[in-house]
Design a protein around this motif. Structure first.
Motif, short mmCIF file in Angstrom:
data_model
loop_
_atom_site.label_atom_id
_atom_site.label_comp_id
_atom_site.label_asym_id
_atom_site.label_seq_id
_atom_site.Cartn_x
_atom_site.Cartn_y
_atom_site.Cartn_z
N GLU A 291 61.94 36.27 45.24
CA GLU A 291 61.46 36.26 44.24
C GLU A 291 61.69 35.22 43.29
O GLU A 291 60.53 34.63 42.76
CB GLU A 291 61.80 37.55 43.08
CG GLU A 291 61.20 37.71 41.96
CD GLU A 291 59.55 37.94 42.01
OE1 GLU A 291 58.83 37.69 41.16
OE2 GLU A 291 59.27 38.25 43.22
N ALA A 292 62.71 34.71 43.22
CA ALA A 292 62.97 33.37 42.55
C ALA A 292 62.18 32.34 43.00
O ALA A 292 61.70 31.30 42.24
CB ALA A 292 64.36 32.82 42.27
N PHE A 293 61.99 32.22 44.37
CA PHE A 293 61.42 31.24 45.12
C PHE A 293 60.05 31.32 44.88
O PHE A 293 59.23 30.47 44.72
CB PHE A 293 61.84 31.15 46.44
CG PHE A 293 61.49 29.96 47.34
CD1 PHE A 293 61.39 28.60 47.14
CD2 PHE A 293 60.38 30.54 48.29
CE1 PHE A 293 60.92 27.56 47.68
CE2 PHE A 293 59.85 29.18 49.22
CZ PHE A 293 60.16 27.92 48.96
N SER A 294 59.73 32.61 44.79
CA SER A 294 58.17 33.01 45.06
C SER A 294 57.60 32.70 43.46
O SER A 294 56.36 32.23 43.46
CB SER A 294 57.94 34.44 45.44
OG SER A 294 58.27 34.54 46.63
N ASN A 295 58.47 32.95 42.62
CA ASN A 295 57.71 32.79 40.98
C ASN A 295 58.05 31.39 40.54
O ASN A 295 57.59 31.07 39.32
CB ASN A 295 58.36 33.78 40.16
CG ASN A 295 59.82 33.75 39.96
OD1 ASN A 295 60.25 32.78 40.02
ND2 ASN A 295 60.26 35.06 39.67
N GLY A 296 58.77 30.58 41.16
CA GLY A 296 58.76 29.11 40.80
C GLY A 296 60.12 28.86 39.96
O GLY A 296 60.46 27.72 39.74
N THR A 297 61.01 29.87 39.92
CA THR A 297 62.25 29.53 39.11
C THR A 297 63.09 28.67 39.74
O THR A 297 63.64 27.92 39.10
CB THR A 297 63.12 31.11 38.92
OG1 THR A 297 62.32 31.86 38.27
CG2 THR A 297 64.20 30.75 38.33
N SER A 298 63.04 28.85 41.19
CA SER A 298 63.66 27.94 42.14
C SER A 298 62.77 27.45 42.72
O SER A 298 61.97 28.01 43.47
CB SER A 298 64.93 28.47 42.88
OG SER A 298 65.91 28.92 42.09
N ARG A 299 62.53 26.15 43.14
CA ARG A 299 61.63 25.55 44.10
C ARG A 299 62.13 25.34 45.59
O ARG A 299 61.13 24.98 46.35
CB ARG A 299 61.11 24.16 43.42
CG ARG A 299 60.44 24.08 41.85
CD ARG A 299 60.19 22.75 41.50
NE ARG A 299 61.15 21.70 41.95
CZ ARG A 299 62.37 21.59 41.45
NH1 ARG A 299 62.65 22.21 40.30
NH2 ARG A 299 63.28 20.60 41.74
N VAL A 300 63.56 25.34 45.75
CA VAL A 300 63.99 25.15 46.85
C VAL A 300 64.66 26.32 47.42
O VAL A 300 65.16 26.88 46.72
CB VAL A 300 64.97 23.98 46.65
CG1 VAL A 300 65.53 23.61 48.06
CG2 VAL A 300 64.39 22.61 46.09
N MET A 301 64.39 26.68 48.79
CA MET A 301 65.04 27.63 49.51
C MET A 301 65.85 27.15 50.64
O MET A 301 65.10 26.32 51.39
CB MET A 301 64.29 28.91 50.05
CG MET A 301 64.83 29.96 50.83
SD MET A 301 63.80 31.27 51.30
CE MET A 301 63.46 31.99 49.78
N CYS A 302 66.99 27.28 50.73
CA CYS A 302 67.97 26.85 51.81
C CYS A 302 68.09 28.11 52.77
O CYS A 302 68.61 29.21 52.46
CB CYS A 302 69.16 26.23 51.23
SG CYS A 302 69.10 25.04 50.13
N ALA A 303 67.62 28.23 54.14
CA ALA A 303 67.68 29.26 54.73
C ALA A 303 67.95 29.06 56.18
O ALA A 303 68.02 27.94 56.68
CB ALA A 303 66.10 29.85 54.85
N THR A 304 68.37 30.24 56.81
CA THR A 304 68.59 30.22 58.42
C THR A 304 67.26 30.71 59.03
O THR A 304 66.37 30.99 58.40
CB THR A 304 69.90 31.04 58.76
OG1 THR A 304 69.61 32.39 58.21
CG2 THR A 304 71.19 30.63 58.09
N ASP A 305 67.40 30.99 60.37
CA ASP A 305 66.14 31.17 61.06
C ASP A 305 65.56 32.59 60.85
O ASP A 305 64.49 33.20 60.88
CB ASP A 305 66.24 31.11 62.64
CG ASP A 305 66.22 29.71 63.04
OD1 ASP A 305 65.73 28.92 62.22
OD2 ASP A 305 66.78 29.38 64.09
N ILE A 306 66.34 33.42 59.95
CA ILE A 306 66.08 34.76 59.43
C ILE A 306 64.84 34.57 58.75
O ILE A 306 63.96 35.48 58.89
CB ILE A 306 67.11 35.53 58.50
CG1 ILE A 306 66.80 36.86 58.21
CG2 ILE A 306 67.48 34.73 57.32
CD1 ILE A 306 67.85 37.70 57.58
#
Length: 471
Positions: A291-306
């Motif tokens: 949600e934070a990534f979607s609404n722009g609170t955080s612009r960066v997501m660090c993710a694994t292949d999930i």
């Protein structure tokens, strides 16, 4: 060539559903919808093949709701009328956000079923009778085993991202669930590829299916630009930081959960709010970070292949392979987080000298010809691809350590350390990686604006603007 000027009404979509779609700004169907809707609305079994972001969720959601509305069957306790099987919790929630407005408009009830959250709300929903169940295989099998659900009344079954379910080892469970549904029901299967046992599902469960393939399997998207950055090992962390420093949304992929969590913490500490997404997070933390990534609170997501499959957030400008994936299909699925629904996007693979050969093979197998550059921190190309720099955000101060051993209260399970900005602090415990997913604590979308928000946009207006091309 598939028509591009047709309408949902011309394809046979019932007027109430057309009204819901148009109210959300969705008026022009995508090619996979144009191809499949006449057959699926007519009751045929369908095998649909289209790349991620091609609009396949609406391609199966529309006929699901339309055919249930036309059926004389009634809701019965514990016996849902239809079933959508998906590989991950996040995809379950996002499919639900698409189905819910249409189902609600026609007086239908739906629920999501997956692990990582308490089962009681799911049990109660099943007991009350459901028209649509959107489920991950693990939790659904658990509830069936406990006597809370019976698939004997299912009229329509949909398998979404069947190839991803195969990758995660879910096919035995999928087969057991499919065996519990009536053979006379309609079945739709959507998959980017037919390897890894997906072809067995098609032969075993689809009856004389119509096959529609509007894209090559796992095709590279033409609106993406691909770059390979050759960097020295000592420069890699700073190059990645500079790539993540732009105003646009970016997704940074690592190979391990630990690396994703560590990178999010490092970026946040350097003034770039970042969240992580991986299988070690509790369901609440996963949803909070998304949600934070979607609404722009955080612009960066660090993710694994999930997160490379089933996470549909629009307007992702940049995908960075901080660690190159192990095979080319994963490269294409990761990269598919950008350039969605006809938009442009940039993909950068950062490689150190020891991985040059591996990355060369990877891009060749993926069918792309990237721009290859030798890069040092501060290079003009980094700034060009990252875009205008975002303002520095001072990280929230770390909480004061709590004294231990003196209080009488119990420690909460499922907590953990935050690795994002102050608005979204992920935990480091909880759900299984990619397993049977979790719920929607905020409830189903009740308005079209909520549908827009669930689709990962920052406003209903932006959702409507981009959706006029179809979903």
């Amino acid at each position: 060539m598939l028509p591009t000027d047709t309408t949902f009404a011309a394809l046979g979509v019932p007027a109430p559903i057309v009204e819901v779609l148009s109210g959300s700004g969705i008026t022009a169907p995508f090619p996979i919808q144009v191809a499949t809707l006449p057959d699926s609305l007519g009751g045929r079994d369908v095998l649909g093949r289209g790349r991620t972001g091609s609009g396949k969720t609406l391609a199966f959601s529309i006929p699901l709701v339309a055919r249930l509305a036309a059926s004389d069957s009634k809701r019965l306790p514990k016996r849902p009328r239809s079933l959508i099987l998906v590989p991950t919790r996040e995809l379950a929630n996002q499919v639900a956000a698409v189905v819910d407005p249409m189902a609600r408009a026609l007086g239908m009830k739906m629920a999501t079923i997956f692990g990582g959250v308490g089962q009681n709300p799911q049990v109660q929903a099943l007991a009350g009778g459901l028209d649509v169940v959107i489920a991950c295989p693990g939790r659904l099998e658990d509830l069936i085993g406990q006597g809370h659900c019976d698939l004997g009344a299912v009229e329509i079954t949909i398998l979404d991202e069947a190839d991803h379910m195969a990758d995660l080892g879910f096919l035995p469970g999928v087969k057991r669930l499919m065996d519990r549904t009536p053979k006379t029901g309609q079945r739709l299967l959507f998959s980017a590829t037919l390897d890894n046992g997906v072809d067995v599902l098609v032969k075993r469960y689809l009856s004389d299916p119509v096959t529609h393939s509007v894209d090559p399997a796992v095709a590279p998207v033409s609106t993406m630009t691909h770059h390979v950055f050759h960097v020295q090992t000592a420069d890699k962390a700073e190059v990645v930081r500079q790539l993540a420093s732009g105003l646009g949304r970016s997704v940074l992929f690592t190979r391990t959960k630990h690396q994703a969590k560590k990178l999010a913490k490092q970026l946040t500490a350097s003034g770039i709010p970042a969240v992580d997404l991986h299988g070690n997070l509790s369901q609440n933390a996963r949803e909070r970070n998304l949600e934070a990534f979607s609404n722009g609170t955080s612009r960066v997501m660090c993710a694994t292949d999930i997160a490379a499959r089933g996470i549909h957030v629009d307007d992702v400008a940049l995908v960075v392979h901080v660690d190159p994936p192990t095979e080319h299909k994963a490269y294409l699925h990761r990269s598919g987080r950008t350039a969605r629904a006809g938009a442009g996007g940039t993909v950068v693979t950062v490689t150190t000298p020891d991985m040059v050969g591996e990355v060369r093979t990877l891009t060749r197998q993926a069918g792309i010809s990237p721009v290859v550059s030798q890069i040092r921190p501060g290079a003009e190309l980094i700034a060009e691809l990252a875009g205008p720099p975002a303002p520095h955000v001072e990280p929230a101060p770390a909480p004061e350590p709590q004294p231990q051993g003196t209080g009488g209260g119990r420690r909460r399970r499922g907590g953990g350390s935050g690795s994002g900005g102050s608005a979204a602090k992920p935990a480091s415990s909880g759900g299984r990686s990619g397993g049977s997913g979790g719920g929607r604590p905020t409830g189903p979308a009740r308005t079209r604006a909520e549908l827009a928000a669930r689709a990962g946009t920052t406003s209903a207006a932006s959702f409507s603007a981009r959706s006029r091309r179809g979903r």
